[in-house]
Design a protein around this motif. Structure first.
Motif, PDB file in Angstrom:
ATOM      1  N   ASP A 213     -58.484  36.254 -39.712  1.00 52.39           N
ATOM      2  CA  ASP A 213     -58.838  36.299 -38.285  1.00 52.39           C
ATOM      3  C   ASP A 213     -57.564  36.331 -37.444  1.00 52.39           C
ATOM      4  O   ASP A 213     -57.058  35.294 -37.014  1.00 52.39           O
ATOM      5  CB  ASP A 213     -59.681  35.065 -37.933  1.00 52.39           C
ATOM      6  CG  ASP A 213     -60.219  35.129 -36.510  1.00 52.39           C
ATOM      7  OD1 ASP A 213     -59.948  36.134 -35.807  1.00 52.39           O
ATOM      8  OD2 ASP A 213     -60.914  34.171 -36.110  1.00 52.39           O
ATOM      9  N   PRO A 214     -57.036  37.573 -37.190  1.00 52.37           N
ATOM     10  CA  PRO A 214     -55.800  37.689 -36.404  1.00 52.37           C
ATOM     11  C   PRO A 214     -55.959  37.230 -34.951  1.00 52.37           C
ATOM     12  O   PRO A 214     -54.988  36.909 -34.276  1.00 52.37           O
ATOM     13  CB  PRO A 214     -55.473  39.179 -36.476  1.00 52.37           C
ATOM     14  CG  PRO A 214     -56.746  39.845 -36.858  1.00 52.37           C
ATOM     15  CD  PRO A 214     -57.539  38.876 -37.637  1.00 52.37           C
ATOM     16  N   ASN A 215     -57.205  37.164 -34.498  1.00 54.19           N
ATOM     17  CA  ASN A 215     -57.456  36.775 -33.100  1.00 54.19           C
ATOM     18  C   ASN A 215     -57.781  35.286 -32.960  1.00 54.19           C
ATOM     19  O   ASN A 215     -58.251  34.850 -31.898  1.00 54.19           O
ATOM     20  CB  ASN A 215     -58.616  37.601 -32.535  1.00 54.19           C
ATOM     21  CG  ASN A 215     -58.290  39.082 -32.525  1.00 54.19           C
ATOM     22  OD1 ASN A 215     -57.168  39.476 -32.202  1.00 54.19           O
ATOM     23  ND2 ASN A 215     -59.263  39.913 -32.887  1.00 54.19           N
ATOM     24  N   MET A 216     -57.551  34.537 -33.987  1.00 55.74           N
ATOM     25  CA  MET A 216     -57.855  33.104 -33.938  1.00 55.74           C
ATOM     26  C   MET A 216     -56.997  32.417 -32.875  1.00 55.74           C
ATOM     27  O   MET A 216     -55.790  32.672 -32.782  1.00 55.74           O
ATOM     28  CB  MET A 216     -57.596  32.463 -35.308  1.00 55.74           C
ATOM     29  CG  MET A 216     -57.875  30.949 -35.347  1.00 55.74           C
ATOM     30  SD  MET A 216     -57.502  30.247 -36.974  1.00 55.74           S
ATOM     31  CE  MET A 216     -58.847  30.956 -37.931  1.00 55.74           C
ATOM     32  N   PRO A 217     -57.605  31.557 -32.072  1.00 58.56           N
ATOM     33  CA  PRO A 217     -56.840  30.845 -31.028  1.00 58.56           C
ATOM     34  C   PRO A 217     -55.710  30.020 -31.653  1.00 58.56           C
ATOM     35  O   PRO A 217     -55.847  29.499 -32.763  1.00 58.56           O
ATOM     36  CB  PRO A 217     -57.897  29.941 -30.381  1.00 58.56           C
ATOM     37  CG  PRO A 217     -59.204  30.589 -30.684  1.00 58.56           C
ATOM     38  CD  PRO A 217     -59.046  31.251 -32.021  1.00 58.56           C
ATOM     39  N   ASP A 218     -54.626  29.900 -30.905  1.00 65.69           N
ATOM     40  CA  ASP A 218     -53.463  29.155 -31.405  1.00 65.69           C
ATOM     41  C   ASP A 218     -53.810  27.702 -31.706  1.00 65.69           C
ATOM     42  O   ASP A 218     -53.302  27.107 -32.677  1.00 65.69           O
ATOM     43  CB  ASP A 218     -52.323  29.212 -30.385  1.00 65.69           C
ATOM     44  CG  ASP A 218     -51.718  30.609 -30.288  1.00 65.69           C
ATOM     45  OD1 ASP A 218     -51.919  31.400 -31.255  1.00 65.69           O
ATOM     46  OD2 ASP A 218     -51.049  30.902 -29.287  1.00 65.69           O
ATOM     47  N   GLU A 219     -54.698  27.108 -30.868  1.00 68.14           N
ATOM     48  CA  GLU A 219     -55.068  25.715 -31.094  1.00 68.14           C
ATOM     49  C   GLU A 219     -55.743  25.535 -32.456  1.00 68.14           C
ATOM     50  O   GLU A 219     -55.478  24.569 -33.195  1.00 68.14           O
ATOM     51  CB  GLU A 219     -56.027  25.233 -29.994  1.00 68.14           C
ATOM     52  CG  GLU A 219     -55.437  25.178 -28.591  1.00 68.14           C
ATOM     53  CD  GLU A 219     -55.435  26.555 -27.922  1.00 68.14           C
ATOM     54  OE1 GLU A 219     -55.974  27.527 -28.523  1.00 68.14           O
ATOM     55  OE2 GLU A 219     -54.883  26.672 -26.816  1.00 68.14           O
ATOM     56  N   GLU A 223     -54.463  23.466 -35.789  1.00 69.72           N
ATOM     57  CA  GLU A 223     -55.297  22.477 -36.462  1.00 69.72           C
ATOM     58  C   GLU A 223     -55.418  22.784 -37.953  1.00 69.72           C
ATOM     59  O   GLU A 223     -55.288  21.894 -38.807  1.00 69.72           O
ATOM     60  CB  GLU A 223     -56.683  22.454 -35.820  1.00 69.72           C
ATOM     61  CG  GLU A 223     -57.618  21.417 -36.451  1.00 69.72           C
ATOM     62  CD  GLU A 223     -59.014  21.450 -35.837  1.00 69.72           C
ATOM     63  OE1 GLU A 223     -59.897  20.759 -36.401  1.00 69.72           O
ATOM     64  OE2 GLU A 223     -59.227  22.154 -34.835  1.00 69.72           O
ATOM     65  N   PHE A 224     -55.667  24.081 -38.253  1.00 70.99           N
ATOM     66  CA  PHE A 224     -55.812  24.479 -39.652  1.00 70.99           C
ATOM     67  C   PHE A 224     -54.503  24.304 -40.414  1.00 70.99           C
ATOM     68  O   PHE A 224     -54.481  23.881 -41.588  1.00 70.99           O
ATOM     69  CB  PHE A 224     -56.283  25.931 -39.752  1.00 70.99           C
ATOM     70  CG  PHE A 224     -57.748  26.115 -39.425  1.00 70.99           C
ATOM     71  CD1 PHE A 224     -58.521  25.051 -38.983  1.00 70.99           C
ATOM     72  CD2 PHE A 224     -58.354  27.355 -39.556  1.00 70.99           C
ATOM     73  CE1 PHE A 224     -59.872  25.232 -38.675  1.00 70.99           C
ATOM     74  CE2 PHE A 224     -59.700  27.533 -39.273  1.00 70.99           C
ATOM     75  CZ  PHE A 224     -60.462  26.468 -38.830  1.00 70.99           C
TER      76      PHE A 224
END
Length: 412
Positions: A213-219, A223-224
């Protein structure tokens, strides 16, 4: 002439005890009797009323190295060992009174060799008058010798049997221990596979999620990544524990001791678990001295041991439970106490708690781990010449007490 008369007299007496007409079919009864006399494998003899031998069989005479001709006409006491003459006379007297008697007696052979015989005699009567004695003797010299040897061997046999039973018990015990170790080894392999798989699954899963998921939010990425980092540390800690324990047992560990402040070291370890305690809603209370306490120790390995103890306390304490950590300054030692209100350890399993790969029997959800934690801790404490004690009560909690020697130059 007198011997012939005596023989005839005995034959006449013996004739009265047999059916003469029945014996006629076998021919001369005298030859029949004498043949029977000589096939016996015992000493057979006849004494007259004065105690002289009037007949003796060939086999019996050979037992004493005589021929029948050398025996007939001699008094029976001539063949008795001097120590047994009184007893033999008593045997004859008893036979004369009661009709029969027996005795173990030494007879002397022609070559002065004593031989033990079991003698049985009975009276022969002519009407109401005693005409003589009929006797039989069995050479029991060898039997008695074997009995004596057996008697001597019996205590040795008993001792040998005891040793065999001890050895059998030891082998069975070793077998039981080996079976238990094998069982524990299999459980260890199963547990460590589970322990390795769990953090690996998290690391792989969250890494794949970020990569896909290249569009995953930075937050969310942060966390991950934080989860991946924690699981990676957990995995590394587990591997290090197993490797360290193995090195300790093979004597390959050399402590890198230095003067350390145990207060600061313990505080650093506690700080690693604050977040975990908060997440489980566990009250974590700490009592540490304000002043430094110096000990000679390998700080890295002492930290690993303390980390394992505190990790167990939090791990086995349920939500809303309490974990208390105390550091006491004693006269020559420092005392570290880690007490929890967790699930505890059954009393019957406490003696085995420091055994490699041992794990207390608990429900699956409470039994994570590979069973090396406390063994690992004890190894480290032992290497530092310290003491560790565990007090626990099932479902009420556990207290771990560790004592380490203070630095000899420490004035506190």
């Amino acid at each position: 002439m007198s011997n012939i008369l005596e023989k005839d007299k005995i034959r006449e007496l013996l004739l009265e005890h047999f059916d003469h007409r029945a014996l006629l079919q076998f021919g001369d009864w005298r030859e029949l009797f004498l043949s029977f006399f000589d096939i016996s494998q015992e000493l057979i003899f006849i004494l007259n009323s004065d105690g002289f031998v009037v007949a003796a069989n060939n086999y019996g005479c050979k037992e004493l190295d005589y021929s029948p001709a050398e025996v007939i006409g001699r008094h029976f006491t001539e063949f008795i060992d001097s120590e047994n003459i009184a007893a033999a006379t008593d045997m004859i007297d008893k036979a004369l009174k009661e009709g029969t008697s027996s005795l173990e007696v030494h007879l002397i052979s022609k070559f002065e060799v004593p031989k033990l015989f079991l003698m049985n005699v009975r009276t022969v009567k002519n009407g109401e008058k005693i005409a003589g004695l009929l006797g039989a003797g069995k050479n029991i010299t060898q039997v008695k010798k074997l009995e004596a040897e057996l008697k001597e061997l019996k205590p040795k046999m008993i001792e040998l049997e005891r040793l065999i039973n001890l050895e059998r018990s030891r082998v069975l015990q070793q077998k039981s221990v080996l079976e238990e170790l094998n069982k524990m080894k299999n459980e260890f392999m199963s547990n460590i596979s589970h322990e390795l798989r769990t953090p690996l699954a998290s690391i792989v899963g969250f890494s794949e999620t970020i990569a896909s998921d290249p569009n995953m939010p930075d937050e969310m990425k942060i966390e991950f990544n934080h989860i991946i980092l924690n699981e990676g540390k957990r995995l590394a800690r587990l591997i290090n524990e197993v490797l360290e324990l193995s090195r300790m047992e093979t004597g390959k560990i050399v402590l890198s001791k230095s003067k350390i402040d145990i207060v600061r070291t313990l505080q650093k370890v506690i700080d690693e678990f604050v977040t975990q305690a908060v997440e489980k809603n566990i009250t974590l209370s700490v009592e540490l001295p304000d002043a430094e306490l110096l000990i000679d120790a390998d700080e890295e390995r002492i930290s690993m041991a303390l980390r394992a103890v505190i990790h167990n306390a939090i791990k086995f304490t349920k939500e809303l439970g309490r974990v208390k950590i105390i550091l006491n300054n004693l006269f020559r030692e420092v005392e570290i106490i880690v007490a929890d209100t967790g699930i505890g350890i059954p009393q019957d399993q406490l003696p085995n708690i420091f055994q490699k790969f041992h794990k207390a029997n608990r429900p699956i959800e409470e039994a994570e781990g590979v069973g090396v934690g406390l063994v690992f801790v004890k190894q480290i404490v032992d290497l530092h010449k310290g003491l560790i004690n565990i007090q626990s009560e099932e479902y009420k909690g556990t207290t771990v007490i560790i004592r380490l020697l203070k630095n000899i130059k420490d004035k506190n």
